[in-house]
Design a protein around this motif. Structure first.
Motif, PDB file in Angstrom:
ATOM      1  N   GLU A 117       0.821  -1.211   0.000  1.00 60.46           N
ATOM      2  CA  GLU A 117       0.000   0.000   0.000  1.00 60.46           C
ATOM      3  C   GLU A 117       0.856   1.263   0.000  1.00 60.46           C
ATOM      4  O   GLU A 117       0.478   2.277  -0.617  1.00 60.46           O
ATOM      5  CB  GLU A 117      -0.980  -0.007   1.175  1.00 60.46           C
ATOM      6  CG  GLU A 117      -0.364  -0.050   2.550  1.00 60.46           C
ATOM      7  CD  GLU A 117      -1.411  -0.262   3.641  1.00 60.46           C
ATOM      8  OE1 GLU A 117      -2.372  -1.034   3.405  1.00 60.46           O
ATOM      9  OE2 GLU A 117      -1.270   0.321   4.725  1.00 60.46           O
ATOM     10  N   ILE A 120       1.671   2.063  -3.607  1.00 58.19           N
ATOM     11  CA  ILE A 120       0.588   2.725  -4.343  1.00 58.19           C
ATOM     12  C   ILE A 120       0.676   4.228  -4.112  1.00 58.19           C
ATOM     13  O   ILE A 120       0.564   5.034  -5.043  1.00 58.19           O
ATOM     14  CB  ILE A 120      -0.780   2.171  -3.909  1.00 58.19           C
ATOM     15  CG1 ILE A 120      -0.900   0.698  -4.301  1.00 58.19           C
ATOM     16  CG2 ILE A 120      -1.913   2.999  -4.519  1.00 58.19           C
ATOM     17  CD1 ILE A 120      -2.125   0.008  -3.733  1.00 58.19           C
ATOM     18  N   ALA A 121       0.901   4.611  -2.848  1.00 57.79           N
ATOM     19  CA  ALA A 121       1.076   6.031  -2.530  1.00 57.79           C
ATOM     20  C   ALA A 121       2.306   6.593  -3.228  1.00 57.79           C
ATOM     21  O   ALA A 121       2.293   7.724  -3.728  1.00 57.79           O
ATOM     22  CB  ALA A 121       1.194   6.211  -1.018  1.00 57.79           C
ATOM     23  N   ALA A 269       2.471  -1.518  -6.927  1.00 56.71           N
ATOM     24  CA  ALA A 269       1.968  -2.298  -5.801  1.00 56.71           C
ATOM     25  C   ALA A 269       2.602  -3.686  -5.777  1.00 56.71           C
ATOM     26  O   ALA A 269       2.948  -4.226  -4.715  1.00 56.71           O
ATOM     27  CB  ALA A 269       0.448  -2.413  -5.887  1.00 56.71           C
ATOM     28  N   SER A 340      -4.107   5.156   0.626  1.00 61.78           N
ATOM     29  CA  SER A 340      -3.783   3.790   0.215  1.00 61.78           C
ATOM     30  C   SER A 340      -3.883   2.785   1.358  1.00 61.78           C
ATOM     31  O   SER A 340      -3.828   1.574   1.125  1.00 61.78           O
ATOM     32  CB  SER A 340      -2.366   3.725  -0.382  1.00 61.78           C
ATOM     33  OG  SER A 340      -1.393   3.972   0.622  1.00 61.78           O
ATOM     34  N   THR A 343      -5.464  -1.115   1.479  1.00 62.21           N
ATOM     35  CA  THR A 343      -5.732  -1.595   0.120  1.00 62.21           C
ATOM     36  C   THR A 343      -4.961  -2.866  -0.224  1.00 62.21           C
ATOM     37  O   THR A 343      -5.246  -3.491  -1.253  1.00 62.21           O
ATOM     38  CB  THR A 343      -5.384  -0.514  -0.916  1.00 62.21           C
ATOM     39  OG1 THR A 343      -4.000  -0.160  -0.782  1.00 62.21           O
ATOM     40  CG2 THR A 343      -6.242   0.725  -0.719  1.00 62.21           C
TER      41      THR A 343
END
Length: 348
Positions: A117, A120-121, A269, A340, A343
């Motif tokens: 996660e 993703i950020a 990810a 994020s 997730t």
């Protein structure tokens, strides 16, 4: 276009010309660790195989470990940008001051302890703030590793005072700033040098991820492994997986589409998840060795985090002086990390 970029593009075009109808291309990607390390094992090699499969074998991805195509890890970005290699795994922080905005993602207690996660950020932060910084390469992924752990000889860290006077290998500028605040003496050295330095007493320990611990023989060389309490990481590192821009743009449209389909947020990810899997494996090795696996108390973690907040404030002031909006970068990084959170998929 530089001479080396031109040569790289010519090499690709030459390969496609000789293959005529099939237009087969070999892409050479390089990284700086063992092929058994988490990212190569769970991301880089599988990514290469997926690109090959998705292209029906028309793209061959050659993955080379240990910088065997030349250079040292801090030179990797320029090797990709200049076309010495077609692509590679890069730690921008290995060139302090060159990519200052990326450091916002590396601040103490910035990311969660879940690398999937956090990655993703990292990708979203890169798209928002770092496109110009990395304009001379083609970005495939941007990601974080898992939480940094304090690995040391003798007993575990229990209080802020336990850091005082320790000589600890520091992996990044942000982590070094925090270690200084804690009273430790950060020692900069490449990862491969850490085991010998620890065995000879040059350092008392170092901060590095669970995943790297087995390859560095920390099950034998260290006695304790200490994490902070809570869901935020003591420190983290920002990475990119990138390709030479001219080589990418010189691919036929359909093969360029294969690279595109294996790039972006989902790929970032995937790269982060590789570190989560590696952390799980590495932690298990340290536990099986009978070493002490410890977590600093919530109260002492709060004291460390307060010092981490001082690091962030110092960094914002420094960024502002460099003409950046330091507070905006930190606020955006925190917002994207929060967005994020939760997730990630469960590990197998």
């Amino acid at each position: 276009m530089s001479f080396m970029k031109s040569a790289a593009l010519a090499a690709v075009l030459g390969l496609t010309a000789t293959a005529s109808v099939a237009q087969e291309v070999t892409l050479r990607f390089q990284h700086f660790v063992s092929p058994n390390s988490a990212n190569p094992k769970y991301f880089i090699e599988p990514w290469a195989k997926k690109v090959e499969a998705d292209s029906n074998g028309r793209i061959k991805v050659q993955v080379v470990p240990f910088m065997q195509l030349g250079g040292k890890a801090p030179e990797q970005y320029d090797y990709v940008a200049d076309g010495v290699i077609d692509g590679g795994w890069v730690i921008p922080g290995y060139q302090p001051g060159r990519f200052p905005e990326a450091e916002a993602m590396e601040m103490p207690f910035m990311t969660t302890k879940n690398a999937e996660e956090a990655s993703i950020a990292a990708w979203e932060f890169t798209q928002k703030h770092l496109a110009d910084d990395f304009a001379d390469v083609h970005l495939i992924a941007a990601h974080m590793h898992g939480p940094g752990i304090v690995h040391k000889r003798a007993e575990e860290i229990k209080t802020v005072e336990d850091f005082d006077g320790l000589k600890l290998r520091g992996p990044s500028r942000a982590a070094t700033m925090l270690l200084n605040k804690l009273g430790a003496t950060p020692i900069g050295m490449p990862v491969p040098a850490f085991p010998e330095a620890l065995s000879k007493g040059v350092v008392d320990g170092g901060v590095i991820t669970w995943e790297m611990a087995p390859s560095l023989k920390l099950d034998d060389l260290a006695d304790s492994h200490t994490d902070v309490a809570g869901d935020k990481a003591f420190y983290n590192l920002f990475f990119i997986w990138a390709m030479n821009k001219d080589v990418y743009e010189g691919l036929p449209d359909d093969l360029r589409a294969v690279i595109d389909a294996n790039s972006g947020a989902a790929t970032s990810a995937w790269a982060g998840r590789a570190h989560d899997l590696g952390d799980r494996d590495g932690r298990a090795v340290m536990e099986a060795a009978g070493n002490t696996l410890a977590t600093i108390s919530v109260e002492e973690t709060a004291r460390i985090q307060a010092l981490g907040d001082e690091v962030v404030a110092d960094w914002i002031e420094e960024a502002n002086k460099a003409g950046l909006d330091g507070q905006l970068l930190i606020d955006d990084a925190r917002a994207l990390v929060a967005k994020s959170a939760g997730t990630a998929r469960p590990l197998e």
